[in-house]
Design an enzyme around this catalytic site. Structure first.
Site, PDB file in Angstrom:
ATOM      1  N   ARG A  87      58.198 -57.652 127.421  1.00 36.94           N
ATOM      2  CA  ARG A  87      59.032 -57.635 128.357  1.00 36.94           C
ATOM      3  C   ARG A  87      59.509 -56.594 129.221  1.00 36.94           C
ATOM      4  NH1 ARG A  87      61.581 -63.102 128.624  1.00 36.94           N
ATOM      5  NH2 ARG A  87      60.334 -64.373 127.145  1.00 36.94           N
TER       6      ARG A  87
ATOM      7  N   LYS B 201      71.333 -65.890 125.249  1.00 30.25           N
ATOM      8  CA  LYS B 201      71.281 -67.200 124.613  1.00 30.25           C
ATOM      9  C   LYS B 201      72.247 -67.511 123.643  1.00 30.25           C
ATOM     10  CE  LYS B 201      67.751 -67.849 126.955  1.00 30.25           C
ATOM     11  NZ  LYS B 201      66.596 -67.363 127.083  1.00 30.25           N
TER      12      LYS B 201
ATOM     13  N   ASP C 189      67.528 -67.189 134.506  1.00 34.30           N
ATOM     14  CA  ASP C 189      67.356 -67.606 133.202  1.00 34.30           C
ATOM     15  C   ASP C 189      68.730 -68.522 132.875  1.00 34.30           C
ATOM     16  OD1 ASP C 189      65.910 -67.620 130.688  1.00 34.30           O
ATOM     17  OD2 ASP C 189      67.575 -66.482 129.796  1.00 34.30           O
TER      18      ASP C 189
ATOM     19  N   CYS D 178      57.879 -70.227 131.005  1.00 34.99           N
ATOM     20  CA  CYS D 178      57.244 -71.420 131.856  1.00 34.99           C
ATOM     21  C   CYS D 178      57.635 -71.069 133.288  1.00 34.99           C
ATOM     22  CB  CYS D 178      57.831 -72.721 131.437  1.00 34.99           C
ATOM     23  SG  CYS D 178      57.227 -72.896 129.685  1.00 34.99           S
ATOM     24  N   GLY D 179      58.017 -69.806 133.889  1.00 36.26           N
ATOM     25  CA  GLY D 179      57.842 -69.686 135.037  1.00 36.26           C
ATOM     26  C   GLY D 179      59.256 -69.528 135.777  1.00 36.26           C
TER      27      GLY D 179
ATOM     28  N   ARG E 147      61.810 -64.730 119.903  1.00 37.25           N
ATOM     29  CA  ARG E 147      63.113 -65.187 119.062  1.00 37.25           C
ATOM     30  C   ARG E 147      62.502 -65.912 118.035  1.00 37.25           C
ATOM     31  NH1 ARG E 147      63.950 -69.432 121.496  1.00 37.25           N
ATOM     32  NH2 ARG E 147      62.773 -69.536 123.277  1.00 37.25           N
TER      33      ARG E 147
ATOM     34  N   ASN F 245      59.621 -66.216 137.590  1.00 37.60           N
ATOM     35  CA  ASN F 245      58.654 -66.172 138.987  1.00 37.60           C
ATOM     36  C   ASN F 245      59.326 -66.898 140.088  1.00 37.60           C
ATOM     37  OD1 ASN F 245      55.831 -64.730 138.423  1.00 37.60           O
ATOM     38  ND2 ASN F 245      56.898 -65.338 136.413  1.00 37.60           N
TER      39      ASN F 245
ATOM     40  N   HIS G 259      69.753 -73.493 130.706  1.00 38.00           N
ATOM     41  CA  HIS G 259      68.777 -72.622 130.824  1.00 38.00           C
ATOM     42  C   HIS G 259      68.129 -72.748 131.939  1.00 38.00           C
ATOM     43  CE1 HIS G 259      64.924 -70.957 128.544  1.00 38.00           C
ATOM     44  NE2 HIS G 259      65.536 -70.078 129.127  1.00 38.00           N
TER      45      HIS G 259
ATOM     46  N   TYR H 210      65.305 -57.974 118.805  1.00 35.65           N
ATOM     47  CA  TYR H 210      64.633 -58.636 119.917  1.00 35.65           C
ATOM     48  C   TYR H 210      65.641 -59.357 120.728  1.00 35.65           C
ATOM     49  CZ  TYR H 210      62.302 -61.981 122.637  1.00 35.65           C
ATOM     50  OH  TYR H 210      61.930 -62.624 123.947  1.00 35.65           O
TER      51      TYR H 210
ATOM     52  N   SER I 220      61.336 -71.522 128.040  1.00 40.05           N
ATOM     53  CA  SER I 220      60.796 -70.088 127.877  1.00 40.05           C
ATOM     54  C   SER I 220      59.366 -69.758 127.989  1.00 40.05           C
ATOM     55  CB  SER I 220      61.242 -69.813 126.425  1.00 40.05           C
ATOM     56  OG  SER I 220      62.649 -69.560 125.834  1.00 40.05           O
TER      57      SER I 220
HETATM   58  P1  GTP Z   1      61.694 -66.749 129.647  1.00 45.36           P
HETATM   59  O1  GTP Z   1      62.288 -65.416 130.134  1.00 45.36           O
HETATM   60  O2  GTP Z   1      61.099 -66.974 128.435  1.00 45.36           O
HETATM   61  O3  GTP Z   1      62.845 -67.592 129.719  1.00 45.36           O
HETATM   62  O4  GTP Z   1      60.379 -67.306 130.768  1.00 45.36           O
HETATM   63  P2  GTP Z   1      60.524 -67.749 132.309  1.00 45.36           P
HETATM   64  O5  GTP Z   1      60.897 -69.219 132.242  1.00 45.36           O
HETATM   65  O6  GTP Z   1      61.292 -66.801 133.112  1.00 45.36           O
HETATM   66  O7  GTP Z   1      58.831 -67.609 132.575  1.00 45.36           O
HETATM   67  P3  GTP Z   1      58.237 -66.295 133.523  1.00 45.36           P
HETATM   68  O8  GTP Z   1      58.572 -66.752 135.085  1.00 45.36           O
HETATM   69  O9  GTP Z   1      58.550 -64.958 133.193  1.00 45.36           O
HETATM   70  O10 GTP Z   1      56.520 -66.776 133.466  1.00 45.36           O
HETATM   71  C1  GTP Z   1      56.053 -67.046 132.157  1.00 45.36           C
HETATM   72  C2  GTP Z   1      54.738 -66.850 132.413  1.00 45.36           C
HETATM   73  O11 GTP Z   1      54.407 -68.079 133.015  1.00 45.36           O
HETATM   74  C3  GTP Z   1      53.921 -65.658 132.831  1.00 45.36           C
HETATM   75  O12 GTP Z   1      52.908 -65.168 132.193  1.00 45.36           O
HETATM   76  C4  GTP Z   1      53.652 -66.044 134.309  1.00 45.36           C
HETATM   77  O13 GTP Z   1      52.642 -65.371 134.826  1.00 45.36           O
HETATM   78  C5  GTP Z   1      53.298 -67.650 134.238  1.00 45.36           C
HETATM   79  N1  GTP Z   1      53.681 -68.513 135.355  1.00 45.36           N
HETATM   80  C6  GTP Z   1      55.099 -68.274 136.012  1.00 45.36           C
HETATM   81  N2  GTP Z   1      54.934 -69.102 137.055  1.00 45.36           N
HETATM   82  C7  GTP Z   1      53.566 -69.751 136.973  1.00 45.36           C
HETATM   83  C8  GTP Z   1      53.145 -70.845 138.021  1.00 45.36           C
HETATM   84  O14 GTP Z   1      53.471 -70.985 138.871  1.00 45.36           O
HETATM   85  N3  GTP Z   1      51.549 -70.911 137.655  1.00 45.36           N
HETATM   86  C9  GTP Z   1      51.103 -70.511 136.703  1.00 45.36           C
HETATM   87  N4  GTP Z   1      49.879 -70.815 136.407  1.00 45.36           N
HETATM   88  N5  GTP Z   1      51.774 -69.532 135.667  1.00 45.36           N
HETATM   89  C10 GTP Z   1      52.879 -69.039 135.940  1.00 45.36           C
HETATM   90  C1  SPV Z   2      63.782 -67.000 126.278  1.00 50.63           C
HETATM   91  O1  SPV Z   2      62.951 -67.106 125.292  1.00 50.63           O
HETATM   92  O2  SPV Z   2      63.803 -68.132 126.912  1.00 50.63           O
HETATM   93  C2  SPV Z   2      64.038 -65.846 127.307  1.00 50.63           C
HETATM   94  C3  SPV Z   2      63.970 -64.637 126.299  1.00 50.63           C
HETATM   95  O3  SPV Z   2      64.668 -65.860 128.271  1.00 50.63           O
HETATM   96  S1  SPV Z   2      65.219 -64.224 125.378  1.00 50.63           S
HETATM   97  O4  SPV Z   2      66.316 -63.662 125.903  1.00 50.63           O
HETATM   98  O5  SPV Z   2      64.785 -63.627 124.249  1.00 50.63           O
HETATM   99  O6  SPV Z   2      65.687 -65.772 124.730  1.00 50.63           O
HETATM  100 MN    MN Z   3      64.734 -68.042 128.919  1.00 50.35          MN
END
Ligand code: GTP
Ligand code: SPV
Ligand code: MN
Length: 597
Positions: free
Chosen positions: A374, A210, A277, A254-255, A73, A258, A230, A201, A252
């Site tokens: 991604r 978003k 999300d 930050c987990g 973004r 997961n 979010h 993207y 974004s």
């Molecule tokens: P967006 O799609 O950008 O909104 O991201 P998101 O908030 O869904 O984050 P995502 O779960 O994809 O995790 C982003 C990164 O953080 C990845 O590289 C994960 O491996 C890492 N991560 C996620 N959960 C944890 C955790 O509990 N501990 C640690 N150390 N890293 C984590």
């Molecule tokens: C984020 O950046 O928080 C995402 C990926 O979830 S995007 O859809 O590009 O915003």
């Molecule tokens: Mn997001």
């Protein structure tokens, strides 16, 4: 007679001048045709839009390499165009709508020449949900058309649903010539219109995500009395089979994804996925907060995803069904034709090309996969999909979790004293920046409720709106703050995270159902260590204490930074937020250091 929708499409075609206009029906056959077109006809430079991956090990999977300048973004090129600059607030870039449209008209004149304009009819939310919105996006690239089909509920019935209405959600998207100097993502909230050029993207180009479901929807929510956030939505099943629904806002990368698909490290506990999300939150007639996920797909960060960290995601990615799965800007194993990224299980392949298509040198410092590479996959492929996912009413929320990525300072988990204090905890949240947006990574910034880049109006009013929603809830969710990312003196994460986060979720659920007491600290309530299930964890008492340490000196500095941030919004920052800020400041100035553990 032409409908308002047909007229609008015609007008946009007159401006952008595509060779062809194609109305999508969202079918499986169509998705295959679009992928064929992306493999054979459409290109970025001389790189085809899609490349087939190894269909044995990655069924239905296709690879996409973006323009090298177009990998995240671009917040500095994203504008929210309210007629009044003050309404947009200092949290947004602003341009007057007339000026923005003039600029976009010039950039869009003839931008689809030689290309096809795809008309995408889609729903954000289940079509039967009273909260769902009927939308149309125009785009000139198959990658976006296929991605939108995965990420939303796309079908030709939406055209009938819109019928002769004029108030459908509008998105005009063109990749232009990918020139970053001619890249803009413009929002016109009062017209439910997003106009984006120059980027393919995710968050810049999938305009239902978003752009509409957060920036514009948050503005609608402000006016209509609901929240667009979010947030992930998940159900936590306890050993007795009771499911507690919670949402969690984390910035974004930050987990969230997961957390939404967490494989529980505690026996008897299970997490059910509803969204990873975005959540739309409405006050129900029962005085509870109800959440729906407007999306239907997962657009997740690849690096770090493995059978160890997120087995359910790998299962999702390998589940063969009729939805295609896309991988964007990962590395590529040229021997096996499989996607690869840093952190994936198994040995590093011998012959890799990197996300830019160059032979990867494993001894170099460069990453084979872009840090923001991604995957795009249907949520229906997920083995953890909640049976409530398609419930038009959504699910009732018992806890809201707010967090950030903080290597220092912020405890593993804190419960707010009440709604108002919880809103303050969210409003002051800071987080270290990630590769999800084009900026320097690892810089601390305030990111209230993980919404800094997504709140489509003045954040001062946004805080007020949260407080107002709280007043309407007779059974408000409890609000918690979490931080998985605190590090030790060697810079290593102290908390194991991922599947072990269930331990924190368990405590949250126990608190929701009043099963355990908590200890008071200046920041809020933290677990009595006997109630935080740590059995089987390889973590020393000292390290555990470090996760909850509250350092008064550091907090004094932090409070100054928070104050500067809240002051940005002038008198729009609610007095209740200042009250809470004052209370916290007084604690540190009067009490000195207090350990929470
Ligand atoms: P967006 O799609 O950008 O909104 O991201 P998101 O908030 O869904 O984050 P995502 O779960 O994809 O995790 C982003 C990164 O953080 C990845 O590289 C994960 O491996 C890492 N991560 C996620 N959960 C944890 C955790 O509990 N501990 C640690 N150390 N890293 C984590
Ligand atoms: C984020 O950046 O928080 C995402 C990926 O979830 S995007 O859809 O590009 O915003
Ligand atoms: Mn997001």
């Amino acid at each position: 007679m032409a409908t308002p929708l047909e007229k609008w499409v015609e007008e946009q075609a007159k401006l952008t001048k595509p060779d062809k206009i194609y109305w999508c029906d969202g079918s499986e056959d169509e998705a295959r045709r679009l992928i064929e077109i992306g493999m054979k006809e459409e290109k970025i430079g001389d790189v085809p839009i899609f490349q087939e991956l190894n269909q044995k090990s990655w069924p239905n999977a296709y690879y996409h390499r973006s323009h090298p300048t177009d990998v995240a973004r671009t917040e500095h090129l994203t504008y929210v165009c309210h007629p009044d600059k003050e309404v947009a607030g200092s949290n947004n870039n602003w341009m007057h709508p007339d000026e923005a449209k003039e600029k976009m008209r010039k950039l869009s004149d003839g931008c689809m020449k030689g290309r096809t304009m795809y008309v995408l009819p889609y729903m954000m939310g289940h079509p039967d949900s009273p909260y769902a919105k009927a939308c149309i996006q125009l785009t000139d690239v198959s990658y976006v058309a296929v991605s939108m089909r995965i990420m939303t509920r796309m079908s030709k019935e939406i055209i009938e649903k819109i019928g002769t209405r004029e108030d459908f959600v509008k998105g005009l998207h063109s990749v232009g010539d990918f020139d970053p100097n001619k890249r803009f993502i413009m929002h016109f909230p009062d017209e439910h219109l997003v106009w984006s050029i120059g980027s393919g993207y995710g968050g810049n180009a999938l305009l239902g995500k978003k752009c509409f479901s957060l920036r514009i929807a948050s503005w609608l929510g402000f006016q209509e009395g609901w929240l667009a956030e979010h947030m992930v939505i998940l159900g936590i099943e306890d050993p007795k089979g009771n499911v507690t629904y919670v949402t969690a806002a984390l910035p974004s990368a930050c987990g969230k994804t997961n957390l939404a698909m967490l494989e529980s490290a505690l026996p008897g506990y299970k997490v059910w996925t509803l969204g990873d999300d975005i959540a739309w939150l409405n006050v129900g007639p029962d005085g509870r907060l109800w959440a729906i996920n407007p999306e239907a797909g997962l657009f997740g960060v690849a690096p770090g995803t493995s059978m160890k960290t997120n087995p359910n995601m790998l299962k999702t990615l390998k589940a063969a069904n009729f939805y295609p799965t896309l991988f964007t800007n990962t590395g590529l194993d040229i021997d096996t034709n499989e996607p690869w990224w840093e952190g994936l299980d198994g040995a590093v392949p011998k012959n890799l090309i990197d996300w830019q298509g160059k032979v990867w040198d494993s001894s170099s410092n460069s990453k084979a996969a872009h840090p923001n590479s991604r995957f795009t996959v249907s949520i229906n492929n997920s083995p953890t999909l909640s049976k409530e996912f398609d419930n038009p009413k959504g699910v009732p929320i018992s806890a809201i979790i707010l967090g950030g990525r903080r290597t220092q300072l912020i405890p593993l988990v804190t419960e707010s004293f009440n709604w108002q204090h919880g809103v303050y905890l969210g409003a002051q949240t800071g987080s270290e920046t990630t590769a999800a947006a084009a900026h320097q990574v690892g810089q601390l910034r305030r990111d209230p409720m993980a919404m800094l880049p997504f709140c489509g109006y003045n954040m001062g009013n946004y805080f007020q709106h949260w407080l107002n929603i709280g007043k309407k809830l007779t059974q408000p969710p409890k609000i918690f703050s979490v931080n998985w990312f605190r590090v030790d003196d060697e810079g290593k994460f102290i908390w194991p995270g991922f599947g072990e986060n269930i331990r924190v979720l368990k405590w949250i659920v126990d608190r929701v159902h009043n099963r355990v007491k908590a200890e008071e600290t200046p920041l809020g309530l933290v677990p009595d260590m006997r109630d935080l299930e740590t059995g089987g964890l390889d973590i020393s008492k000292e390290k555990l204490a470090k996760l909850f340490e509250i350092n008064a000196e550091s907090w004094k500095q932090e409070l100054q930074d928070i104050e500067k941030f809240l002051n940005q919004f002038g008198n729009r920052t609610p007095s209740e937020i200042w009250q809470e800020h004052k209370k916290l400041s007084e604690q540190f100035n009067n009490n000195g250091e207090r350990g929470g553990a």
